[in-house]
Design an enzyme around this catalytic site. Structure first.
Site, short mmCIF file in Angstrom:
data_model
loop_
_atom_site.label_atom_id
_atom_site.label_comp_id
_atom_site.label_asym_id
_atom_site.label_seq_id
_atom_site.Cartn_x
_atom_site.Cartn_y
_atom_site.Cartn_z
CG ASN A 1 38.71 40.47 47.45
OD1 ASN A 1 39.05 39.56 46.69
ND2 ASN A 1 37.61 41.18 47.26
CG LEU A 2 43.14 36.04 49.48
CD1 LEU A 2 43.64 35.34 50.75
CD2 LEU A 2 44.03 35.64 48.29
CB SER B 1 37.35 40.77 28.23
OG SER B 1 36.72 39.69 27.59
CE1 TYR C 1 34.62 40.05 33.36
CE2 TYR C 1 34.10 39.33 31.14
CZ TYR C 1 35.03 39.58 32.12
OH TYR C 1 36.38 39.40 31.86
CE LYS D 1 37.17 42.72 32.95
NZ LYS D 1 38.23 43.01 33.92
#
Ligand code: NAD
Ligand code: UFG
Length: 335
Positions: free
Chosen positions: A32-33, A124, A148, A152
């Site tokens: 989606n940039l 991660s 965050y 994950k």
């Protein structure tokens, strides 16, 4: 294989597109940039001389995502799309949980619906928390201190449960350590918006004179020189790890660390950068950054044992390539 790369315009995704195209795969990108630019994909095409099919969509949008699966016979998905700023995740937990977890569920659902057998997930090293280094894949995960990291760990759990219920499905959970560096062409690399959070882009911007000096967050950790230790891995080695994962993946859930297995302190990285590029780099010692751990590096032996994959590029290459990209960048926001 036809590979759908979500987040393919981003830092790790764009280097992985290069590696996939060079290995002969066909690449379809969904991005989606929100943290990248379509120009990056033009540069990937320039580097490889190959075409990419690009969908500018949000992968939390199930209808738009399903359209891609309906339009292409996809053999595997690599799911990079995600938000990754730890500090921002504390301020906007709902945005992070929604984006990172819903995108994973939408893609998993589409894979099952369209019979796509392979799913590679960007996890991660943060999921290990304050375990004892080196981090080994079968360690119990420790709760992270931020949304965050939790997003994950939860995505890993969701994919594991789905794979258990669908024994033909193949899932790789790849736990990245600290990717740095850039493609040797200088055409693609890491170009964070605003003031960088991460060490290497901060260093390159100090070297360029955009920032006046590096602040080293703490020199009183129980490490080799008191500064934080991380496992820096060249982004192209990381990218090639994904090509290997796709080739080697068998049914079930497979967890792999992608790191070098070597810890490097902040001051060691500063020294390596200075030597590799013949530059000075002003720095000062500052207070510890909240949430940081002293040491984070991989036991990287499982990927080597099972897949024959190891990181090949050394610290000098990481520093030179990061600096070459910083110098070559005529920046828009992301380039
Ligand atoms: P990046 O921000 O450069 O790339 C992520 C890409 O995903 C961007 O192009 C962004 O526009 C896109 N995106 C985000 N949400 C989207 C959505 N809902 N739909 C479509 N596109 C979306 O980040 P990166 O460093 O390349 O990281 C890639 C992945 O690897 C992320 O999932 C990140 O959490 C994970 N990871 C990164 C690091 C690191 O240090 N860079 C370490 C461990 C794990
Ligand atoms: N550091 C500084 N000064 C800076 C920036 C960083 O001294 O300006 C230090 C940090 O304290 C740490 C080391 O440099 O000791 C590396 O910090 P980074 O911010 O570059 O990387 P982190 O290890 O904190 O985190 C990164 C990603 C996470 C990811 C993790 C995986 O930002 O999203 O790697 O290991 F989960």
């Amino acid at each position: 294989m036809n590979i759908l790369v979500t987040g393919g315009a981003g830092y790790i995704g764009s280097h992985t597109c290069v590696a996939l195209l060079e290995a002969g795969h066909t690449v379809i990108v969904a991005d989606n940039l929100c943290n990248s630019s379509a120009e990056t994909l033009e540069r990937v095409k320039q580097i490889t001389g190959r075409e990419i099919t690009f969908y500018q969509i949000d992968v939390t949008d199930a209808a738009a995502t399903n359209t891609i699966f309906a339009n292409h016979s996809i053999d595997g998905v690599i799911h990079f799309a995600g938000l990754k700023a730890v500090g921002e995740s504390v301020e906007k937990p709902l945005v992070y949980y929604y984006n990172n977890i819903v995108s994973t569920m939408v893609l998993a659902q589409a894979c099952l619906k369209y019979g796509v057998p392979r799913f590679v997930f960007s996890s991660s090293a943060t999921v290990y928390g304050e375990n004892q280094v080196p981090f080994v894949e079968d360690m119990p995960l420790l709760p992270s201190t931020n949304p965050y990291g939790e997003s994950k760990a939860m995505s890993e759990r969701i994919l594991t449960d789905i794979a258990k219920a669908n024994p033909d499905w193949s899932v790789a959970l790849l736990r990245y350590f600290n990717p740095v560096g850039a493609h040797e062409s200088g055409l693609i690399g890491e170009a964070p918006a605003g003031i960088p959070n991460n060490l290497m882009p901060y260093i390159t911007q100090v070297a360029k004179g955009k920032l006046d000096k590096l602040r080293v967050f703490g020199n009183d950790y129980p490490t080799v020189d008191g500064t934080g230790v991380r496992d820096y891995i060249h982004v192209l080695d990381l990218a090639e790890g994904h090509v290997t994962a796709l080739a080697k993946l068998t049914a079930g859930v497979h967890i792999y660390n992608l790191g070098t297995g070597h810890g490097v302190s902040v001051l060691q990285l500063v020294q390596a950068f200075k030597e590799a590029n013949g530059l000075d780099l002003p720095y000062e010692i500052a207070a510890r950054r909240p949430g940081d751990i002293a040491e984070c590096y991989a036991d990287a032996s499982k990927a080597e044992r099972d897949w024959g994959w190891t990181a090949k590029r050394n610290l000098v290459a990481m520093c030179r390539d990061a600096w070459r990209f910083e110098k070559s960048v005529s920046r828009g926001r992301f380039l």
